[in-house]
Design an enzyme around this catalytic site. Structure first.
Site, PDB file in Angstrom:
ATOM      1  N   ASP A 194     -11.271   2.494   3.969  1.00 59.03           N
ATOM      2  CA  ASP A 194     -11.667   0.931   4.448  1.00 59.03           C
ATOM      3  C   ASP A 194     -13.026   0.802   4.181  1.00 59.03           C
ATOM      4  O   ASP A 194     -13.061  -0.421   3.789  1.00 59.03           O
ATOM      5  CB  ASP A 194     -10.793  -0.320   5.173  1.00 59.03           C
ATOM      6  CG  ASP A 194      -9.656  -0.747   5.464  1.00 59.03           C
ATOM      7  OD1 ASP A 194      -8.777  -0.993   3.920  1.00 59.03           O
ATOM      8  OD2 ASP A 194      -8.838  -1.111   6.145  1.00 59.03           O
ATOM      9  N   LYS A 200       1.305  -1.298  -0.147  1.00 60.14           N
ATOM     10  CA  LYS A 200      -0.069  -0.035   0.124  1.00 60.14           C
ATOM     11  C   LYS A 200       1.397   1.161  -0.277  1.00 60.14           C
ATOM     12  O   LYS A 200       0.641   2.180  -0.304  1.00 60.14           O
ATOM     13  CB  LYS A 200      -0.811  -0.208   1.044  1.00 60.14           C
ATOM     14  CG  LYS A 200      -1.806  -0.777   1.512  1.00 60.14           C
ATOM     15  CD  LYS A 200      -2.351  -0.802   2.568  1.00 60.14           C
ATOM     16  CE  LYS A 200      -3.582  -2.269   1.948  1.00 60.14           C
ATOM     17  NZ  LYS A 200      -4.840  -2.241   3.408  1.00 60.14           N
ATOM     18  N   GLN A 244      -5.042  -1.821   9.838  1.00 59.32           N
ATOM     19  CA  GLN A 244      -4.233  -3.122   9.410  1.00 59.32           C
ATOM     20  C   GLN A 244      -4.939  -4.931  10.405  1.00 59.32           C
ATOM     21  O   GLN A 244      -4.159  -4.508  11.470  1.00 59.32           O
ATOM     22  CB  GLN A 244      -3.011  -3.445   8.531  1.00 59.32           C
ATOM     23  CG  GLN A 244      -2.601  -4.588   8.689  1.00 59.32           C
ATOM     24  CD  GLN A 244      -3.342  -5.159   6.724  1.00 59.32           C
ATOM     25  OE1 GLN A 244      -3.253  -3.697   6.236  1.00 59.32           O
ATOM     26  NE2 GLN A 244      -4.176  -6.130   6.392  1.00 59.32           N
TER      27      GLN A 244
END
Length: 294
Positions: free
Chosen positions: A119, A52, A96
């Protein structure tokens, strides 16, 4: 059979985003800034977050990686999230998953400012998605929609079967494929571990989206001729003949299913690369929305 090439499509999206960022720089505007929080030393998570960050550099975004030890308490993580929420330089950030056992994942996701939740996991954003409002769509479902759209796969009036009901893929896909618009307007059947006679249901499907995490689960006899198959599964399967000692395998028996279908995603190189590209797209959207607000 047409291969829905996520690697190629994600590269096209990154080029489009790079052009937008170049325009921002030329106008002297602030470029998007994505932060990623990782707790612990999980190898797969570190690799994914590293990808990312590299993708951010590639398109000209600013990026920040926040690494915290596996012993981090829930209170410490929530404090860090508060800092990121209040930092105006950061447009969007992700935490994460998975998180260590001592941390309540739901509490952490709830603490993220919905306007920075790129997200798309916050209940506010999930609710907006379900109501067809402008919001952050979770990156993997967003990537699937983009593949269907860019390859002009017809979804209107089709029967879509989703295998798996996770909050990250299965549940959102079942909502998105039934929404008004394209891709959407299909009749959706959501199947899961308690569904009886799944094979009977999948053989009636025009589009199958499988996010089960069971290698080679979907066999050729479970798919009708000319169907569209989207494989979200990604599992490491031990293989002594492979250089790394394992191979990445999807939910679909690709070799046999690919002979029957009209469109299919490969694993790797299908949905996976799209997820990071759409995270970048969500960050761009976050930056635009913040500019409009301030």
């Amino acid at each position: 059979m047409i291969l829905l090439d996520g690697k190629k499509t994600s590269e096209e999206i990154k080029k489009e985003i790079t052009l937008e960022v170049d325009g921002m720089k030329a106008r002297g505007e602030k470029v998007p800034h994505l932060a990623a929080v990782i707790v612990g030393n999980d190898g797969a998570s570190l690799t994914y977050v590293g990808s990312k960050v590299k993708a951010c550099e590639r398109v000209g975004f600013e990026s920040t990686m926040v690494r915290m030890p596996s012993t981090t308490s829930e209170t410490e993580l929530l404090k860090k999230i508060k800092e990121l929420n209040e930092n105006d330089a950061i447009d969007g950030f992700i935490v994460q998953l998975p998180l260590p056992d001592q941390i309540d994942t739901q509490k952490v996701l709830m603490a993220i400012d919905p306007s920075k939740d790129v997200d798309g996991f916050h209940p506010e954003n999930f609710g907006k998605m379900a109501l067809d409002m402008t919001t952050f769509i979770p990156a993997t479902p967003f990537g699937i929609l983009e593949l269907l759209e860019r390859y002009n796969v017809e979804t209107k009036g089709k029967h879509t079967v989703v295998i798996g009901r996770s909050h990250i893929v299965g549940r959102p896909m079942s909502i998105l494929m039934g929404r008004k618009g394209f891709p959407g307007n299909s009749t959706v059947t959501l199947t899961h571990s308690y569904t009886k006679n799944i094979a009977q249901i999948t053989t009636q499907a025009d589009i199958i989206i499988t996010a089960l995490g069971v290698p080679n689960y979907l066999k050729a006899e479970m798919v009708k001729d000319g169907a569209v198959v989207i494989d979200v599964g990604i599992t490491r399967v031990a293989d002594e003949t492979a250089e790394k000692g394992y191979v990445i395998t999807g939910d679909v028996d690709f070799e046999n299913v690919s002979k029957k279908v009209s469109h299919i995603t490969p694993v790797p190189g299908g949905v996976g690369p799209m997820t990071i590209a759409m995270l970048l797209k969500n960050t761009l959207l976050a930056r635009e929305q913040r500019r409009a607000r301030f």
